[in-house]
Design an enzyme around this catalytic site. Structure first.
Site, PDB file in Angstrom:
ATOM      1  N   PRO A   1       0.781  -1.220   0.000  1.00  0.00           N
ATOM      2  CA  PRO A   1       0.000   0.000   0.000  1.00  0.00           C
ATOM      3  C   PRO A   1       0.820   1.282   0.000  1.00  0.00           C
ATOM      4  CG  PRO A   1       0.148  -0.896   2.207  1.00  0.00           C
ATOM      5  CD  PRO A   1       1.185  -1.535   1.362  1.00  0.00           C
ATOM      6  N   GLU A   2       0.505   2.138  -0.914  1.00  0.00           N
ATOM      7  CA  GLU A   2       0.892   3.526  -0.774  1.00  0.00           C
ATOM      8  C   GLU A   2      -0.384   4.255  -0.368  1.00  0.00           C
ATOM      9  OE1 GLU A   2       3.420   5.140  -3.822  1.00  0.00           O
ATOM     10  OE2 GLU A   2       4.109   3.147  -4.381  1.00  0.00           O
TER      11      GLU A   2
ATOM     12  N   HIS B   1      -1.592 -16.174   7.945  1.00  0.00           N
ATOM     13  CA  HIS B   1      -1.247 -14.763   8.173  1.00  0.00           C
ATOM     14  C   HIS B   1      -2.452 -13.879   8.490  1.00  0.00           C
ATOM     15  CE1 HIS B   1       2.647 -16.022   6.874  1.00  0.00           C
ATOM     16  NE2 HIS B   1       2.262 -16.224   5.638  1.00  0.00           N
TER      17      HIS B   1
ATOM     18  N   ARG C   1       4.292 -10.512   5.566  1.00  0.00           N
ATOM     19  CA  ARG C   1       5.656 -10.103   5.945  1.00  0.00           C
ATOM     20  C   ARG C   1       5.734  -9.498   7.345  1.00  0.00           C
ATOM     21  NH1 ARG C   1       8.176  -7.109   0.780  1.00  0.00           N
ATOM     22  NH2 ARG C   1      10.078  -7.254   2.000  1.00  0.00           N
TER      23      ARG C   1
ATOM     24  N   ARG D   1      19.812  20.883  -0.419  1.00  0.00           N
ATOM     25  CA  ARG D   1      19.788  19.417  -0.281  1.00  0.00           C
ATOM     26  C   ARG D   1      20.383  18.757  -1.516  1.00  0.00           C
ATOM     27  NH1 ARG D   1      15.813  17.557   3.217  1.00  0.00           N
ATOM     28  NH2 ARG D   1      16.744  15.537   2.777  1.00  0.00           N
TER      29      ARG D   1
END
Length: 269
Positions: free
Chosen positions: A2-3, A90, A109, A150
DNA sequence: AACATAACCTGGTGGC
DNA sequence: TGCCACCAGGTTATGT
């Protein structure tokens, strides 16, 4: 998995099933997520859910005395199922509802998290987060200001949660392609004008992805089990060697900040 | 402060 | 069919 768009799609999918429902039971089958799943979770039993809110890639389930905070990590998934539905591998957490349904959290995971945030407190994970990308707090002016001096690659810069939250690997690649900016260019070496475009492109790609139900690469699914349809709109992510849709040059890939990066060396400078 | 790198963990894929 | 190296949507911890 997921983003920000996938988390938002998950939120939209689960919210109608949760709000105003009472949590009858919380079942933790495996508490070994990124951080141990807190015992306080059982205090949620008997309490009604007031709202489901997203901040960055975290989901906050508001039960009055606290928020149950969920993060899906890389492989976390949320489903709404009948509480009696047999579990699969899971399936770590169930939040069982008075309706007989349950919110089931699955994460192979175990990079994800389930945390407990008492009313009036803020978890350290939720402090120091940059602005939400789809609000006016985030714009090109901010990118330009924060990037001065930066040297870090602009791709790392926009994926940094201090800069703006919710921009992960897929959409960072896509937004930089849309803006015509080479992902390795030093953040401090990009003009205000180009950052204005980049900010708008980040907003555009995230908005479009949410509308499409997110991006399904291998295992992301909306909470109804359907895939997300943004994958067909990806213009560089995962397209190494395929022709750029703008100029036909083969898409290149390289690693930046440990993440695979895709770009067109002609269109992005 | 800024930046780079390793680490957490499992499963799928592709090569041999 | 089996084994193995490698890769994956994120974030944090550590070292320079």
């Amino acid at each position: 998995m997921p983003e920000l768009p996938e988390v938002e799609v998950s939120r939209l999918g689960i919210t109608p099933w949760l709000v105003n429902e009472t949590i009858t039971r919380v079942i933790v089958r495996d508490s070994r997520l990124r951080w141990p799943v807190p015992l306080e979770l059982s205090q949620a039993e008997g309490l009604p859910i007031k709202a489901v809110v997203r901040r960055a890639k975290y989901l906050l389930i508001d039960i009055g005395i606290a928020n149950i905070v969920l993060h899906l990590g890389m492989s976390g998934k949320l489903r709404i199922v009948d509480a009696a539905t047999p579990t699969v591998k899971h399936d770590h957490i169930d939040i069982v509802l008075g309706s007989g349904k349950c919110l089931r959290y699955n994460d192979p995971r175990r990079f994800g998290a389930c945390l407990w945030q008492p009313l009036g407190t803020t978890l350290k994970q939720l402090t120091n987060l940059g602005p939400e990308p789809l609000t006016d707090e985030f714009d090109g002016e901010r990118l330009h200001m924060l990037s001065r001096g930066r040297k870090t690659p602009v791709k790392s810069f926009i994926m940094d949660n201090d800069t703006v939250v919710g921009v992960g690997n897929i959409y960072a690649n896509e937004a930089l392609f849309m803006a015509g900016i080479h992902p390795k260019r030093s953040a401090g070496n990009i003009s205000r004008e180009r950052y204005k475009h980049l900010a708008l492109d980040i907003k555009a790609v995230l908005t479009k992805a949410i509308e499409q139900g997110g991006t399904t690469l291998k295992d992301f699914a909306q909470t109804d089990g359907n895939p997300g349809y943004f994958k067909q709109h990806l213009r560089v992510y995962g397209r190494t060697g395929l022709p750029c849709e703008r100029c036909e040059t083969p898409i290149k890939s390289m690693v930046i900040g440990q993440r695979n990066t895709f770009f067109c060396s002609v269109c992005q400078r």
